[in-house]
Structures are given as structure tokens and as C-alpha cells.
Motif scaffolding. Structure first.
Motif, short mmCIF file in Angstrom:
data_model
loop_
_atom_site.label_atom_id
_atom_site.label_comp_id
_atom_site.label_asym_id
_atom_site.label_seq_id
_atom_site.Cartn_x
_atom_site.Cartn_y
_atom_site.Cartn_z
N VAL A 153 -13.16 10.00 -2.82
CA VAL A 153 -13.42 9.68 -1.48
C VAL A 153 -13.23 10.69 -0.60
N VAL A 154 -14.13 11.01 0.44
CA VAL A 154 -14.09 11.95 1.41
C VAL A 154 -13.80 11.13 2.76
N LEU A 155 -12.71 10.89 3.26
CA LEU A 155 -12.33 10.14 4.44
C LEU A 155 -12.68 10.80 5.81
N HIS A 156 -13.66 10.43 6.49
CA HIS A 156 -13.96 11.23 7.71
C HIS A 156 -13.36 10.56 8.86
N MET A 157 -12.49 11.13 9.66
CA MET A 157 -11.90 10.50 10.91
C MET A 157 -11.30 11.46 11.86
N PHE A 158 -10.99 10.91 13.06
CA PHE A 158 -10.36 11.65 14.02
C PHE A 158 -9.18 12.38 13.86
N ASP A 159 -8.58 13.34 14.48
CA ASP A 159 -7.65 14.08 14.25
C ASP A 159 -6.34 13.38 14.04
N ARG A 160 -5.04 13.75 13.44
CA ARG A 160 -4.01 13.03 13.27
C ARG A 160 -3.33 12.98 14.58
N GLY A 161 -2.57 12.11 14.96
CA GLY A 161 -1.67 11.66 16.01
C GLY A 161 -0.24 12.28 16.17
N ARG A 162 0.26 12.18 17.25
CA ARG A 162 1.76 12.81 17.10
C ARG A 162 2.84 11.80 16.73
N TYR A 163 2.41 10.48 16.97
CA TYR A 163 3.29 9.47 16.46
C TYR A 163 3.05 8.52 15.54
N PRO A 197 0.04 8.33 12.27
CA PRO A 197 -1.33 9.13 11.57
C PRO A 197 -2.63 9.06 12.35
N ASN A 198 -2.89 8.13 12.83
CA ASN A 198 -4.12 8.00 13.70
C ASN A 198 -4.11 7.20 14.99
N LEU A 199 -4.95 7.31 15.78
CA LEU A 199 -4.97 6.50 17.17
C LEU A 199 -5.96 5.48 16.93
N SER A 200 -6.43 5.37 15.86
CA SER A 200 -7.83 4.32 15.52
C SER A 200 -7.04 3.28 14.64
N PRO A 201 -7.07 2.05 15.10
CA PRO A 201 -6.31 1.07 14.14
C PRO A 201 -7.16 1.09 12.87
N PHE A 202 -8.39 1.12 12.74
CA PHE A 202 -9.53 1.23 11.72
C PHE A 202 -9.25 2.35 10.84
#
Length: 302
Positions: free
Chosen positions: A63-73, A75-80
């Protein structure tokens, strides 16, 4: 009447000559603009096709998981995104992360590429991957438990989400969102526009028409319901995690790690402490590399 007709024809001739002169003067600029736009579109198309060739050559059933960049605190700022990536880890499905195209075929993030197929929506992705990889973490649940899990996911994703959105973008004004990830300065300039757009979305949805106090109480009731149902169990449906845990953890991760000073974090710290402990269990079990998945990565000593 004849005079009016003559005047009209004269005006049209003058306007025509004016447009012709204007076109002769601006033609080089217009042609140059068309060439530049065309070149950008062609370049974008080529890059897009090259990326797809790369993704398709990663390996069968990877699987290639496409997502927003990582967060500071977190792993991501999107709950999804956190939801789907937690599921991939729970199901032990091999995957690689891509940040170049965060928005997929449905214009949302996350989405995946799998064996050349592009699939959007975190829930639909999980429902497709489960049978494909022979993973069903709800197989031992009763029909009643499955119904409860379904309603619980809808509550957290379709109701509490909006309560949290009101806090993140209206009450907090997007400040925590901006501080939660490394955004280039030029992108920060678009944050006020994003906040304005989200506020409009909350009003269209309906929840934005309520006072902040009313919305906070709505969110509190959702969290209280989760806390009561979790009780002393390790996970929501028992001693082992199910798919619904990915959804709930994805949302609660935003409270625990991405909303300092929010009323919802105070609730987890003071009233619903079992949910706070639950988040720590999920993190420990499926995110041993949590610190390495932050941007910038957090040293173990920190």
C-alpha cells in the motif's frame, strides 16, 4: 431614430478599433501566458504520471499511503490519517508513505494506491483491505457489538469531529493547527482563508450556529459516552482492538497530542482518565516508532 442607429454603429467601430489596438499591444503577453500555463500543465502531468509509475513499481500488494506531512507532536494532524495508518499497522499490511499528493481521487486525504488502483476515504479503504489481506478484527464480536461499534464510529467521526473542528478553527483560530506542523511562511499566509472557509462549513453543517459553550457540551457528551462504554476494558470492544479502535484513537490522538489548553484535553485529564490511558495503550502497541514519525523526529531522551 436614424441618428441613434448611426451613433451606435460609430460607437461599435470605435470600440472595435480600440480592442484591435489593445490586442496588438497585449498579444505577446497573452501568448506568453498561454505558453507558460501550458508548460506548467504539461510538467505537472508528466510528474503525476512518473509518480504513479513509481508507486506501481513499489511491489505487489504494498500500500502507498498518501497523506499530509508529519506533525510536530502527533504523526499527523488529520484524525483520519492516524486512523488509517493505525489500521495498516494493526493489520500488519506493508505500506509506504507519500507526501507529494496528499489529496486523492475524492479530493480528500488520506487515500491509497494499491496495485495501480487509487482508493479514497479511510473507512472504504479499510473495508476493502480487510478481505484482501484476510484481516477481520471484528469477527469475534456479536451482532449487537458490531452495531454498537458502527454507531460509535459515526458518533466520533460525524458528530464529535465537528465539535473539535469548531474548537480548532473557531475558538482557537487555527493557532494550534499551525503550531502543530512545520509550515512554510508562504503557506501560513493562507491560514486565515482556511479558517474562514472552515467556519463557513461549520455553519452549513449546522453546528457552527450554536454558541461555543453549547458545542463544547455536545462534545463532552460524546466523550462521556465513549468513556462509559470503555469502562475498565483494554479496548473498546474487549481485550483486543477492533477496527473501531482505529477510528476512536485517530480522533482522540488529536485531543491528547494536538490540542493543548483545549477543553477536551482537560476532560480527558480530569474526568475521563480511562480514555487518556486508552490512548497511551494504543500508542504503545501500534506506534513504537511514534517519536521517529514526528517532524522533526523527537529523540528518545526527550
Amino acid at each position: 431614430m436614424a441618428w441613434g442607429s448611426l451613433t451606435g454603429r460609430t460607437s461599435m467601430k470605435i470600440a472595435g478599433k480600440g480592442l484591435k489596438i489593445l490586442w496588438n499591444r497585449c498579444r505577446p503577453c497573452v501568448v506568453a501566458a498561454i505558453v507558460v500555463v501550458g508548460a506548467i500543465k504539461i510538467t505537472t502531468y508528466i510528474k503525476r504520471q512518473n509518480r504513479r509509475k513509481l508507486w506501481n513499481n513499489i511491489g505487489k500488494d504494498v500500500v502507498v499511503l498518501h497523506m499530509f506531512d508529519r506533525g510536530r507532536y502527533c504523526p499527523n494532524l488529520s484524525p483520519f490519517v492516524v486512523k488509517l495508518e493505525t489500521y495498516l499497522r494493526m493489520a500488519e499490511i506493508p505500506y509506504q508513505v507519500d507526501y507529494e499528493e496528499p489529496f486523492g481521487p475524492k479530493g480528500k486525504s488520506p487515500w491509497i494506491t494499491l496495485n495501480g488502483e487509487e482508493i479514497g476515504d479511510s473507512q472504504l479503504i479499510m473495508e476493502k483491505l480487510g478481505p484482501l489481506y484476510n484481516k477481520d478484527f471484528s469477527s469475534t464480536l456479536t451482532q449487537e457489538q458490531k452495531a454498537v461499534a458502527h454507531f460509535m464510529r459515526l458518533m466520533i467521526e460525524d458528530h464529535f469531529l465537528w465539535c473539535f473542528v469548531v474548537w480548532r478553527y473557531t475558538v482557537d483560530g487555527g493557532r494550534t493547527f499551525v503550531n502543530g506542523m512545520e509550515l512554510p511562511i508562504f503557506m501560513r499566509l493562507f491560514v486565515p482563508s482556511l479558517v474562514k472557509r472552515v467556519k463557513h462549513m461549520t455553519k452549513m453543517q449546522g453546528i457552527g450556529l450554536h454558541s461555543h459553550t453549547e458545542v463544547e457540551e455536545m462534545g463532552r457528551k460524546d466523550i462521556a459516552a465513549l468513556s462509559v462504554y470503555l469502562g475498565d476494558k483494554q479496548y473498546l470492544m474487549g481485550e483486543e482492538p477492533a477496527e473501531v479502535d482505529c477510528s476512536v484513537f485517530g480522533m482522540l490522538s488529536q485531543i491528547v497530542w494536538n490540542s493543548p489548553n483545549s477543553p477536551y484535553l482537560r476532560m480527558l485529564d480530569n474526568e475521563f482518565t480511562n480514555l487518556h490511558a486508552y490512548c497511551q495503550r494504543m500508542k504503545a502497541r501500534f506506534w513504537a516508532d511514534w517519536n521517529e514519525c514526528l517532524k522533526p523526529p523527537l529523540l528518545v531522551s526527550q
